[in-house]
Design a protein around this motif. Sequence first.
Motif, PDB file in Angstrom:
ATOM      1  N   LEU A  61       0.822  -1.212   0.000  1.00  0.00           N
ATOM      2  CA  LEU A  61       0.000   0.000   0.000  1.00  0.00           C
ATOM      3  C   LEU A  61       0.854   1.260   0.000  1.00  0.00           C
ATOM      4  CD1 LEU A  61      -2.659  -1.110   2.632  1.00  0.00           C
ATOM      5  CD2 LEU A  61      -2.970  -0.973   0.166  1.00  0.00           C
ATOM      6  N   GLY A  62       2.168   1.096   0.075  1.00  0.00           N
ATOM      7  CA  GLY A  62       3.062   2.254   0.050  1.00  0.00           C
ATOM      8  C   GLY A  62       2.956   3.113   1.296  1.00  0.00           C
ATOM      9  N   GLY A  63       2.790   2.498   2.437  1.00  0.00           N
ATOM     10  CA  GLY A  63       2.671   3.256   3.681  1.00  0.00           C
ATOM     11  C   GLY A  63       3.929   4.046   3.983  1.00  0.00           C
ATOM     12  N   ASN A  64       3.781   5.273   4.464  1.00  0.00           N
ATOM     13  CA  ASN A  64       4.953   6.055   4.848  1.00  0.00           C
ATOM     14  C   ASN A  64       4.591   6.990   5.985  1.00  0.00           C
ATOM     15  OD1 ASN A  64       4.040   8.715   3.756  1.00  0.00           O
ATOM     16  ND2 ASN A  64       3.991   7.481   1.890  1.00  0.00           N
ATOM     17  N   VAL A  65       5.618   7.691   6.451  1.00  0.00           N
ATOM     18  CA  VAL A  65       5.455   8.446   7.690  1.00  0.00           C
ATOM     19  C   VAL A  65       4.599   9.688   7.504  1.00  0.00           C
ATOM     20  CG1 VAL A  65       7.537   9.826   7.416  1.00  0.00           C
ATOM     21  CG2 VAL A  65       6.747   9.225   9.715  1.00  0.00           C
ATOM     22  N   SER A  66       4.447  10.152   6.241  1.00  0.00           N
ATOM     23  CA  SER A  66       3.756  11.421   6.041  1.00  0.00           C
ATOM     24  C   SER A  66       2.277  11.243   5.681  1.00  0.00           C
ATOM     25  CB  SER A  66       4.473  12.233   4.952  1.00  0.00           C
ATOM     26  OG  SER A  66       4.750  11.411   3.845  1.00  0.00           O
ATOM     27  N   GLY A  67       1.748  10.046   5.962  1.00  0.00           N
ATOM     28  CA  GLY A  67       0.345   9.829   5.626  1.00  0.00           C
ATOM     29  C   GLY A  67      -0.588  10.669   6.492  1.00  0.00           C
ATOM     30  N   SER A  68      -1.772  10.994   5.930  1.00  0.00           N
ATOM     31  CA  SER A  68      -2.769  11.725   6.712  1.00  0.00           C
ATOM     32  C   SER A  68      -3.385  10.791   7.750  1.00  0.00           C
ATOM     33  CB  SER A  68      -3.865  12.248   5.787  1.00  0.00           C
ATOM     34  OG  SER A  68      -4.541  11.143   5.222  1.00  0.00           O
TER      35      SER A  68
END
Lengths: 329, 381
Positions: A61-68
């Motif tokens: 899902l391409g999770g990263n630290v800058s997600g809302s």
Amino acid sequence: MQFLIDNFAALTITGLAIGAVYALIALGYTFVYGVLRLINFAHSEVFMYGSFAAVWVVMILGGNVSGSTGQVIFWVAMMFVAAMLMSGFVAVVIERVAYRPLRKRNAPPLIALISAIGASFVLSEAMGLREKIARWFGLDDTLRDYVSNSRNNVPLPTIIKPQGVFNLFGYEVTNVDIFVIVGAIAMMIVLDQFVSRSRLGRGIRAVAMDPEAAALMGVNRDRVIRVTFLVGGVMAGAAAVFYLLKIGITRYDVGFILGVKAFTAAVLGGIGNLRGALLGGFVLGLAENYGSAIVGTQWKDVVSFLLLIVILLFRPTGLLGESLGKARA
Amino acid sequence: MRSTLKLAVPFAVAALALGACGTKGGDTTPAAGASGGAAKVCDQKIGMFGALTGPNANLGIYIQNGVNLALDDYNAKHADCKVTLENYDSQGDPTQAPALAKKAIDDKKVVGLVGPAFSGESKAADPLFNEAGMVAITPSATATTLSTNGWKTFFRVLGNDATQGPAAAKYIKDTLKSTKPFVIDDATEYGKGLADTVRQDLGASVVGTDTIQTKQTDFSATVTKVTASGADAVFFGGYSPEAAPMIKQLRDAGFKGTYVVADGVKDASYLKNAGSAAEGTIITCPCVPPDVAPEFQTAYKAKFKEDPNTYSGEGYDAATILLDGIGEGKDRKSMLDYVKSFDKKGVTKQLKFDDKGESSEIKVFAYKVENGKIVSIGEIK
């Protein structure tokens, strides 16, 4: 000692957080033991597969630290779905492949134990060798991100930055700590209600008390056993997500130590007893942290096992006593 | 660098007994020799001893690349009389080392060796090379004790852990100006050895110490100790599988100081597993950064399409010493004296050994993790 007093809050909260993970894994041991009188030593691998499923789904899902906030909730929800599905599936497969054939032939419990250890090795090594296995199918290039360096640590992409929420006696309790502890207790309550109120739960209790009488009353024993493994697996999947949020890495052999700890927690609380697993997990997590603070981190495991022995000396059936049937009517 | 598995010692002893019988004829075979090399012996080999497959293969391959580059240089100049490379893949496993060492000794065409790469396998194999009189120049094994066994064939082209520890302490004290350092080790021979030296050199300013276990993943007690001590720098002696989750959990708990680690953490998996928490990590290493030797860097990049990595330059240097000897007509026996009196400039440093086989010029470099890459920030002087 002074150190323990000064940092009591910090040690307590972090101890409870890791203890919650122990407790959720311990449930799987306790549940299966309650119904089958069998220690499912492959349960640690059920946890491990769940942890990989959770990491992979975040990578996909391409999770990263800058997600809302919405994205983060979605990612975490998907971690739970993936880990629970995977762990539940692996647990059911273990039951089908490693235990049911033995049960059908009325094999003695020791044989099932060997089978459990064998299943544990097979599952763990299959994950450790996943790069080679992917190569057999010519998939190692396509799946490179998921299978390369298969014996090394695999990190969960950071999706939540721990932030202090409130201050407890000088320790900033973080959002992750709260989520892990509250989440684990909530799961425990749901499970407790499921076992004591639902029809299936009644079946589980019936089989735990007296398998033959239950069968005579029309309870489908095989189905109950399958559900038992499934529920234990789903809980291990949840534990895997909490573990990853707190620790951040997994590995093909991560289940081994955690499995030993969770099994200890189960025995500590009284094996076969659901609330005992919760209590045992928390007590173990706290004991480890307090012990490390007093005598040094390298003695962490010594302290927790010493505690286990002492408790078993005075309460041989664990803190809350044995038996799935009785303690939770 | 790695020093594990004492299991290997009994094997080494057994193999020693066997090896003693096997090597009798070894010294006499290459007939041409020190006497000027009039009758040229061709078809000679040098060996590369280290992990080329298995979990630690990266380090061995970085070295092997350097060796191959040195070989290419030599063979271009001696097209009529080429030297080939014989690989001894130990997988970094000390229990496999004695058998491989014997194989190398029995091959009469092997004049000398680059390796063994790790400390554990060096401990197992070097006594055999000593017995057989075969020069073994290690480009990477850093355990301090290796040079204290009286092995006359042991040489290393880099500093050992006794120089890396003080350098790390110096960096923490002088460059970081840390007044509250915290020291952690992983109870391994390598990690504890380093951490002990650092602790000693930092002296009274150390605000706390802790020991963790290998394979540990939950560091909450250690993290609490660090944050409660108000430390402004943490030194960890150990390897990357523990270093990565540790710094992650330290940063999560709000630790703002500098994380200092040693060469056991200098590999790509640390960056991957620690993610953004790795930023700013200081890594000490007796390995020379690629930009110190720009020509070597260019040549390496042309051949392998990447920058020289940990210990590539050291591998190149070790191989060059052996190849220079071969070029002057040395055989296995006369190579020993040749290496002992060797004194030339290599790509990493002036190549010269003291009577224990230690490199006489020792440099330790500091590296820093910046934007997800390990970059050199110069020598620690």
